[in-house]
Design a protein around this motif. Sequence first.
Motif, short mmCIF file in Angstrom:
data_model
loop_
_atom_site.label_atom_id
_atom_site.label_comp_id
_atom_site.label_asym_id
_atom_site.label_seq_id
_atom_site.Cartn_x
_atom_site.Cartn_y
_atom_site.Cartn_z
N ASP A 163 -1.41 2.78 -1.35
CA ASP A 163 -1.67 1.84 -0.70
C ASP A 163 -1.59 1.37 -1.84
OD1 ASP A 163 -1.61 0.38 1.45
OD2 ASP A 163 -3.64 -0.64 0.63
N THR A 195 1.54 -0.62 -1.40
CA THR A 195 2.02 -2.60 -0.58
C THR A 195 1.96 -3.52 -1.03
OG1 THR A 195 0.30 -0.54 0.87
CG2 THR A 195 -0.24 -3.28 0.95
N GLU A 219 4.99 -2.86 4.44
CA GLU A 219 4.23 -3.63 4.64
C GLU A 219 2.24 -2.75 4.46
OE1 GLU A 219 3.98 -5.99 8.10
OE2 GLU A 219 3.90 -3.78 8.93
N SER A 220 2.15 -1.55 4.45
CA SER A 220 1.09 -0.61 4.19
C SER A 220 1.03 0.66 4.67
CB SER A 220 0.20 -1.51 5.51
OG SER A 220 0.69 -0.36 7.07
#
Length: 286
Positions: A15, A19, A44-45
């Motif tokens: 992440d 991300t 996005e994540s």
Amino acid sequence: MPEGDTVFRAARRLDAALTGHVLNISDFRIPRYATLNFVGWRVESVVSRGKHLLIRLVPPAGPHQHQPGVSIHSHMLMEGHWDVYASGERWRSPSFQARCVLGNSAFQAVGFELGFLRVLRTHDEPEAIGHLGPDPLGHSWDPLEAQRRLLLDPERPVGLALLDQRLVAGLGNIYRCEVLFISRINPHTPVGQISDLAHVVEVTHQLLQANKDRARRMTTGASGPDPYWVYGRTGKPCLRCGGTLSHERMADPEAPGGQIVERDLYFCPNCQAVDDSVRLRVANRA
């Protein structure tokens, strides 16, 4: 097999590296997804759910902007791992073991020897992981729901129930053995006979939370040559009572998919003694 804390740490590293950034490397090294290309997509994540890891991507603006987001869903099983490297850094594992490579201008994320890897639409995630029980490392951890699920089969030995990902997500063999030792419960005890199941669930939560930020997992609370109370310590003295620790193999006839797999079980016969009813039940199963 990596357990929930290992996957949680992997998701956190991924992440931090991926991300919010657009991918300039997208390389799937398994035949089913070899033609997929997510270059230009934004991460996005990255999240973990028990032993499962999800990398969520959204399409770039333009002709693809109306496409649904996708999730790269992986499970490490026994040998898998995700590594993060600075761009240009030498990989620590051989390239033939890589199953997925994702990168941006600063970092590469490489999944090696993943137990399984699949790509699905993000809104289809519930179909893939919706069966999982509460995750002690998840934001929506619910101890009462964990107890409810564990008690769905009150006759099932707790040593088997704790490994069932449908009941509590993220526990593996190490935590199963350590939780039961700390709680002074014999693994063969039926879940319904445990007088304080809430305590068992709380110990589970505390152990995973305590280890989610540690480079070296430990359950004894003290650094030293023995990070575990019982796991892997067959024949050694119990750190609590001094007695000799035991080992046996425990099979689960109710395992999902009908596969009966024997798992190593470590415990202290003194600290985790069984009563006569449990001893008779074990003898009958044998």
